[in-house]
Design a protein around this motif. Sequence first.
Motif, PDB file in Angstrom:
ATOM      1  N   LYS A   1      58.926  39.724   4.704  1.00 29.16           N
ATOM      2  CA  LYS A   1      59.425  38.514   5.357  1.00 29.16           C
ATOM      3  C   LYS A   1      60.197  38.895   6.621  1.00 29.16           C
ATOM      4  O   LYS A   1      61.058  39.779   6.593  1.00 29.16           O
ATOM      5  N   LEU A   2      59.874  38.231   7.699  1.00 29.68           N
ATOM      6  CA  LEU A   2      60.502  38.504   8.988  1.00 29.68           C
ATOM      7  C   LEU A   2      61.079  37.216   9.562  1.00 29.68           C
ATOM      8  O   LEU A   2      60.639  36.111   9.217  1.00 29.68           O
ATOM      9  N   PHE A   3      62.060  37.372  10.464  1.00 31.22           N
ATOM     10  CA  PHE A   3      62.748  36.231  11.063  1.00 31.22           C
ATOM     11  C   PHE A   3      62.802  36.417  12.578  1.00 31.22           C
ATOM     12  O   PHE A   3      63.049  37.520  13.072  1.00 31.22           O
TER      13      PHE A   3
ATOM     14  N   PHE B   1      57.832  32.346  12.896  1.00 25.20           N
ATOM     15  CA  PHE B   1      58.872  33.055  12.137  1.00 25.20           C
ATOM     16  C   PHE B   1      60.256  32.452  12.385  1.00 25.20           C
ATOM     17  O   PHE B   1      61.268  33.060  12.037  1.00 25.20           O
TER      18      PHE B   1
ATOM     19  N   GLU C   1      61.946  30.085  10.983  1.00 26.09           N
ATOM     20  CA  GLU C   1      62.736  29.898   9.760  1.00 26.09           C
ATOM     21  C   GLU C   1      62.486  31.004   8.752  1.00 26.09           C
ATOM     22  O   GLU C   1      62.870  30.886   7.590  1.00 26.09           O
ATOM     23  N   GLY C   2      61.842  32.065   9.201  1.00 28.18           N
ATOM     24  CA  GLY C   2      61.472  33.147   8.303  1.00 28.18           C
ATOM     25  C   GLY C   2      60.074  32.940   7.761  1.00 28.18           C
ATOM     26  O   GLY C   2      59.694  31.809   7.417  1.00 28.18           O
ATOM     27  N   ASN C   3      59.308  33.984   7.702  1.00 26.28           N
ATOM     28  CA  ASN C   3      57.930  33.863   7.233  1.00 26.28           C
ATOM     29  C   ASN C   3      57.430  35.250   6.868  1.00 26.28           C
ATOM     30  O   ASN C   3      57.891  36.259   7.384  1.00 26.28           O
ATOM     31  N   THR C   4      56.481  35.284   5.953  1.00 29.25           N
ATOM     32  CA  THR C   4      55.816  36.536   5.650  1.00 29.25           C
ATOM     33  C   THR C   4      54.666  36.727   6.634  1.00 29.25           C
ATOM     34  O   THR C   4      54.223  35.774   7.287  1.00 29.25           O
TER      35      THR C   4
ATOM     36  N   ASP D   1      64.318  41.855  10.127  1.00 30.44           N
ATOM     37  CA  ASP D   1      64.190  41.875   8.679  1.00 30.44           C
ATOM     38  C   ASP D   1      65.023  40.801   7.990  1.00 30.44           C
ATOM     39  O   ASP D   1      64.775  40.470   6.833  1.00 30.44           O
ATOM     40  N   ALA D   2      66.053  40.300   8.664  1.00 31.48           N
ATOM     41  CA  ALA D   2      66.935  39.297   8.066  1.00 31.48           C
ATOM     42  C   ALA D   2      67.352  38.309   9.153  1.00 31.48           C
ATOM     43  O   ALA D   2      67.324  38.649  10.348  1.00 31.48           O
ATOM     44  N   PRO D   3      67.741  37.099   8.780  1.00 30.95           N
ATOM     45  CA  PRO D   3      68.192  36.144   9.802  1.00 30.95           C
ATOM     46  C   PRO D   3      69.484  36.618  10.457  1.00 30.95           C
ATOM     47  O   PRO D   3      70.347  37.232   9.816  1.00 30.95           O
TER      48      PRO D   3
END
Length: 535
Positions: free
Chosen positions: A40-42, A81, A83-86, A119-121
Amino acid sequence: MVERLAAAHEPEDMMRENSQEAEPGSLAQPKRYQFNLGAKLFAARHTFRQDVDGRLLLYSPDSPGLPLIVPNAMGALLDRFAEGNTMLGSMQGEAVHGPQFQELLRNINFLYERGFLRDAPDPRRYVPHGPDKSRPPPEFDAWVHVNNNCNLDCAYCFVGHTPEAMTSAVASETAQRMSLAARKYALERITIKFAGGEPTLVLPVMRHFVECLVAELRGTKTELKIALITNGTHVTDKLIEWIKQDDVSVNVSLDGYGDDHDVYRVYKTPQRRLRVFGGTSGSDFRAGDEPPQRRGSWKKIVENIAWLQAEGIVPNINATISQESCGSLAELVKWVFGSGMRLCHLGVVRQPGSSWERTPDLRGAFDRYNNLLIESFDRALTELERPEYFLDLPSALTIAELAFDNPAPDICCGMGTNHMVVRHDGNLAACPMTVGEDRFEPGDSDLIETMQRTFTESARDRGDDGECLSCEWYKVCASGCPQANKRFFGHSFTKSPLCRFWKFVIPRYVTFFGRKLVQAEQRVQRTGGYDEQGV
């Protein structure tokens, strides 16, 4: 393509690279990648986007790297990405095979490697830490203040013009201390910046200092660079000989173009005594005995720059832009790059009206100053956006202490970390602005330890509500000059009085950079390569 991620079977890893050796005489096999499609990436919170001539400009102010021109499709990919997504989720029904799929993965990796995907918000506010002083720096630069005297009398100068100059004994001792630090910490580089006063008035001191330091550094792997910061009025045959002999970088300080430069950079003139008739305070003065208007230095500097260039020495320009001189900034940069010079640093006078006084109208004075700076820098960058200026960016044009290519470590300069100011008496100061106020004696400690003692305030201790920490440009300006902030507001780490100017000029410069990238690309397409001025 640099890979920061390792084996794909580890949960935090997105991809890895597999390569195959080509058989002798065969075509090399293309690189193949294995991806963790569930990673998951942001999208980075503070990515700057701008359309530049139909192309997409991307810039991440809190990641290493300069602005980039990318295909427009990259913007839509980043949005997936937000809101974050794989990686798998970002494919939006695309087949997991074929060249389009491989291109998508390469683009995701490109955005990840350059800090646009994470890798994180990102947190809503930056958490200041400041530079790491637990380890010695790999290099340092030293502003070596060889004298206080100057042949000019600039109103905003922070140096008290007294006759003191560095002695041979102090120069030798300072060179020895620098050598000891180089050996103790295996320093990669030392950069000496001779300044004053006007350092060209004491050429023998600079010669002696360099001779001592070169001798002291023999047997080390420390690289030595020498720079001269001069007002450009005092060029001689002997100075040119030394510049060539020791490969000295010459930096000429200017305030503006023509008459605007001469507002402050005037020659000293002895105060002419007024002849009094009768000797009483109410006596008349002879008209011809009034103090004459002091002579500006622009004409002489232009002549000396031409002399240096004729000798094969191309000076850099350090422009100090003030409220009074900013109106000619566009003309100045046009003259600099039109006269064969390649590097120009645009600094700004920290105080409106060249005064540190906290007047009742201080806020209004800064509002007016910010407005003037915004207008003048916009005109200057617009001038340089013309295609005939082919600039070697980012070094060709730098602005104040703004950190465009590497995030600032919560302070805009290396004060107390990898930058030292050596006074004429061999003691240290935190900053050139405080050379007449600070006096840190090296004593028995090494020079690095003394340098770290010159400034010990922490960016964690802010003098405001932390508004800067939520700003998208914080990692570029780091709240501006801590010395100026302290003089005006009593605290080094607080919102800069030039904040509005920084918020304008940072994205304006990034857009300018993107336009020059597009022009360079178009130039290559037309000519098939760069010419002798190219990057």
